[in-house]
Design an enzyme around this catalytic site. Structure first.
Site, PDB file in Angstrom:
ATOM      1  CB  THR A 168      -1.031   0.154   1.312  1.00 10.32           C
ATOM      2  OG1 THR A 168      -0.126   0.518   2.475  1.00 10.32           O
ATOM      3  CG2 THR A 168      -1.736  -1.264   1.477  1.00 10.32           C
ATOM      4  CG  ASP A 169       1.289   6.084  -1.016  1.00 10.78           C
ATOM      5  OD1 ASP A 169       2.200   6.133  -0.276  1.00 10.78           O
ATOM      6  OD2 ASP A 169       1.014   6.756  -2.055  1.00 10.78           O
ATOM      7  CD1 TRP A 170       5.228   5.098   4.698  1.00 15.33           C
ATOM      8  CD2 TRP A 170       4.589   3.838   2.830  1.00 15.33           C
ATOM      9  NE1 TRP A 170       6.067   4.162   4.321  1.00 15.33           N
ATOM     10  CE2 TRP A 170       6.081   3.531   3.276  1.00 15.33           C
ATOM     11  CE3 TRP A 170       4.276   3.341   1.485  1.00 15.33           C
ATOM     12  CZ2 TRP A 170       6.765   2.708   2.616  1.00 15.33           C
ATOM     13  CZ3 TRP A 170       4.989   2.591   0.873  1.00 15.33           C
ATOM     14  CH2 TRP A 170       6.379   2.125   1.346  1.00 15.33           C
TER      15      TRP A 170
END
Length: 785
Positions: free
Chosen positions: A728-730
């Site tokens: 995922t993105d953060w």
């Protein structure tokens, strides 16, 4: 060196020759300067004002001459030992005897900008000062030519503005006053644009008072000197636009709806993005100042088609490129195809292939072969007009044009004839829109789209305020590596055993408790210089904690660490080189710096499409065209992974707006998704196999990309054959266990193992699904040195 020694012990051993560090080394900085010069685009050169003749006296106007923007903000920022502005670069040329620079004017701008910095203004966000009358008169009496510099800064988490007079896309009122003052007082004027994305060009395009314009982009730490190389003729411009520059912001088809809502964006222009719109839609062609693929040189090239035909399902075109001028230079050859409108409708022109020559001396020639698969000309039928969920090559004649921009081409004698309509690839309906009401057609009209469909149910397990999880530190899994021997069971299989071929990875996974397994599916604590967290970190099983680092403009390390890295040109500039080889070199050099600092995954390349000029992160992305994006991204990935460092291709997908980026829904047709917004990713996966893919924050057609099984397992893995892991993105806003079920392997910057275990207990996620994700995470770690 022992495998994973860098990750385990943090030795920071140099990788250069004779024990020298490669991080921020002279060789890398020279490569950054070379790449910067190759991607800058000469837009205007009337009366051959450029390059400046030896000894030309220059007056540099505009705070942008010293307030140099090397790249954008956020993950694309880099800590460097220095940055060269245009003023710095031309002063170096003065020392070399090439030009002369009015020192008092440079002193004024340096003092003004420094004062603004001291007042808390960030570089690139400073205000344009009024030119002192005495300096203007002095410059007018002394200088042979004036150079106007305009800079722009944008960054992650916010979008740009398209309001006339308010700056950003357009000039500020103060900048316009400065331009008017300079053009009224000097007969020879050159403009240098230090920008990361599309800006207004109408103020100089048709102006007789401005004879030369260099689109210098954001050129990294040596960008100012690279621009000076071009202005002085030490390098011949060879960059070409990878975006269309329209007359006004409103002329872009995405503009009307870009700010309609913070909750969604309707991609109503469909496949007609960039030049596909301007070259196709009636009345749009006249709205263009500078077309896709355009760029001038200090020499002239002849492009002569030699032969063209189809060989084993591939269109092959041979061309001879000859330098007809007196200066050495490079040329970019672009192959476009025109497909019959048929039932589905098509853009008038589509880029099919491109190639760049080597440096050709006066009178020298080179023969290039451009190749493109016949099936690449097929269109995706998402509504079943011919055959649903299939790529279709419609019957008719397919013609080809060759040249050095979309508007400077000649038609080839050869045409490909499709005697009948053929399905080139049968797929299944995936990621279709549920709320996009209509889309643009080639004749300028709109067609209605079906409404309704599956809708993502947020937080189906337990209601939870996801926003409160932002910035939560990862759980520490167990113990340090140095202590692991005291904990390890003699019969326990470790990842070292797997790496040495002594055991199977699945047997290792079978040993893990549910909690250990769930913990493995989330980000881990930072070590060393890292600040974007790690992956792995189960010391008792010999699993190292592999650090990640931001990109794409260079290895991003916090300033307080005292490590200065190489800042590379922004991605848009690299794309404008049209040279995958130099992008590969930059990727390999950047990855060596990543590796030397004990980091195993570099969070780059970023490959979203330049849908709108206002996207705050366009400087991180390559182009409005998916072929250019895919080829450049693939070259970057190959370069990075040649150093046994993992590339993380991002942001998958439709992350074309930063406002409310974690909850905004990108509503796009399945055809536009497959032909435009996924195509670059597809090319890069098939040509380079990135070790990791990062999902985007946004929803896409009602689903968070990070927990969309049709996108991750269906398209990415099953259709394209992706072999790596998905992150995922953060700190996104999606539910962790749903990501696991969809094929999202790891949640960053941290995971939520308790949520996964609760979901498993309630039967919402299985141990098997968890192990599949963990297997891909460990598979990636096994590739890292």
């Amino acid at each position: 060196m022992k495998k994973w020694a860098r990750a385990l012990y943090q030795p920071c051993l140099p990788l250069g020759r004779n024990g020298q560090r490669v991080t921020g080394c002279e060789e890398h900085i020279l490569l950054s300067r070379k790449a910067a010069a190759e991607g800058m685009v000469l837009l205007k050169n009337e009366k051959s004002i450029l390059p400046f003749e030896k000894g030309t006296r220059l007056a540099l106007f505009g705070k942008g001459s010293v307030d140099y923007v090397k790249g954008g903000g956020g993950s694309g920022d880099v800590t460097t030992a220095y940055v060269r502005s245009l003023q710095d670069g031309l002063e170096i040329k003065e020392e070399e005897g090439k030009v002369q620079v009015l020192a008092s004017l440079g002193k004024f701008y340096r003092e003004n900008v420094s004062a603004q910095y001291a007042g808390g203004i960030q570089p690139g966000m400073t205000a344009e000062p009024e030119i002192p009358c005495d300096l203007l008169e002095k410059a007018k009496a002394w200088a042979d030519a004036a150079v106007i510099s305009i800079c722009r800064f944008s960054g992650e988490g916010w979008d740009r503005k398209g309001i006339p007079g308010d700056g950003d896309f357009y000039l500020t009122r103060e900048e316009q006053n400065m331009v008017d003052t300079v053009t009224a007082n000097f007969e020879k004027v050159v403009v240098v644009l230090n920008v990361g994305g599309m800006v207004d060009t109408s103020w100089f395009c048709d102006s007789e008072k401005i004879q030369g314009v260099l689109l210098a982009w954001q050129g990294g730490m040596e960008g100012g000197l690279a621009a000076a190389d071009l202005l002085c003729g030490d390098v011949n411009p060879s960059g070409k636009l990878t975006d269309t520059f329209a007359r006004t912001f409103d002329d872009y088809p995405s503009s009307a709806g870009f700010n309609e809502s913070e909750d969604y964006v309707d991609y109503t222009e469909d496949i007609y993005v960039g030049y596909r719109y301007f070259e196709t839609i009636p009345g749009a062609a006249e709205k263009v100042n500078y077309p896709f693929g355009f760029g001038l040189s200090y020499t002239e090239f002849a492009i002569e088609p030699l032969r063209a035909g189809e060989e084993d399902g591939t269109i092959c075109v041979d061309v001879r490129v000859t330098n007809m001028g007196s200066r050495a230079g490079k040329e970019v050859v672009q192959l476009y195809y025109r497909a019959p409108q048929g039932v589905l409708g098509k853009p008038l022109e589509v880029l099919g292939a491109f190639a760049k020559t080597e440096l050709l001396g006066a009178g020298q020639s080179q023969v290039l072969r451009l190749k493109m698969p016949v099936k690449a000309m097929a269109s995706y039928d998402d509504l079943g007009k011919i055959q649903a969920s299939a790529y279709v090559l419609e019957a008719g004649n397919y013609s080809f044009r060759i040249g050095n921009s979309v508007r400077n081409t000649v038609k080839l004698d050869y045409e490909y004839q499709a005697a009948q309509t053929v399905v080139t690839e049968q797929l299944e309906r995936k990621c279709a829109p549920a709320a996009l009401k209509s889309r643009l057609l080639a004749d300028g009209s709109y067609e209605e789209l079906p409404q309704g469909g599956d809708v993502y149910e947020k937080n189906r397990l337990i209601p939870q305020d996801i926003d409160t999880l932002e910035g939560v530190e990862p759980d520490v899994q167990g113990i340090t590596y140095q202590e692991k021997k005291e904990w390890r069971n003699a019969d326990r299989i470790t990842l070292e055993d797997v790496a040495e071929g002594k055991a199977d990875l699945r047997r290792l996974l079978a040993q893990l408790s549910d909690r250990e397994l769930a913990g493995l599916l989330g980000g881990q604590v930072n070590t060393g210089t890292a600040n974007t967290y790690g992956m792995g970190n189960l010391p008792a099983y010999g699993i190292p904690n592999i650090m990640t680092a931001d990109g794409p403009a260079g290895l991003r390390i916090r300033e307080e660490c005292g490590v200065y890295t190489t800042a590379w040109p922004c991605a848009t500039l690299l794309a404008c080189t049209w040279n995958p080889e130099i992008v590969f070199e930059a990727g390999a050099a950047g990855a060596a710096e990543v590796k030397e600092n004990n980091i195993g995954v570099w969070l780059t390349p970023a490959m979203n499409i330049h849908r709108s000029p206002l996207c705050g992160r366009n400087f991180e992305y390559y182009s409005e065209d998916p072929l250019v994006s895919g080829k450049m991204g693939a070259a970057m990935i190959r370069g990075i992974q040649s150093q046994h460092i993992g590339a993380s291709m991002k942001h998958f997908c439709c992350n074309n707006k930063e406002t409310n980026r974690k909850d905004s829904d990108s509503r796009v047709s399945e055809r536009a998704l497959r032909e435009i917004y996924l195509k670059g990713f597809e090319i890069a996966v098939k040509e380079a196999q990135p070790w990791t893919v990062m999902t985007s924050y946004n929803l896409m057609n009602g689903y968070p990309t990070s927990c969309n099984p049709e996108l991750l397992n269906g398209i990415l893995r099953e259709e394209w054959g992706f072999e790596g892991m998905v992150t995922t993105d953060w700190w996104n806003h999606a539910e962790h266990y749903l990501e696991v079920k969809a094929g999202g392997d790891i949640k960053m910057g941290c995971g939520y193992p308790d949520r996964i275990l609760e979901a498993k207990e309630k039967g919402f996620v299985s141990r098997e699904e968890m192990e599949k994700c963990a297997e891909r995470i460990l598979g990636m770690i096994l590739k890292v040195d």
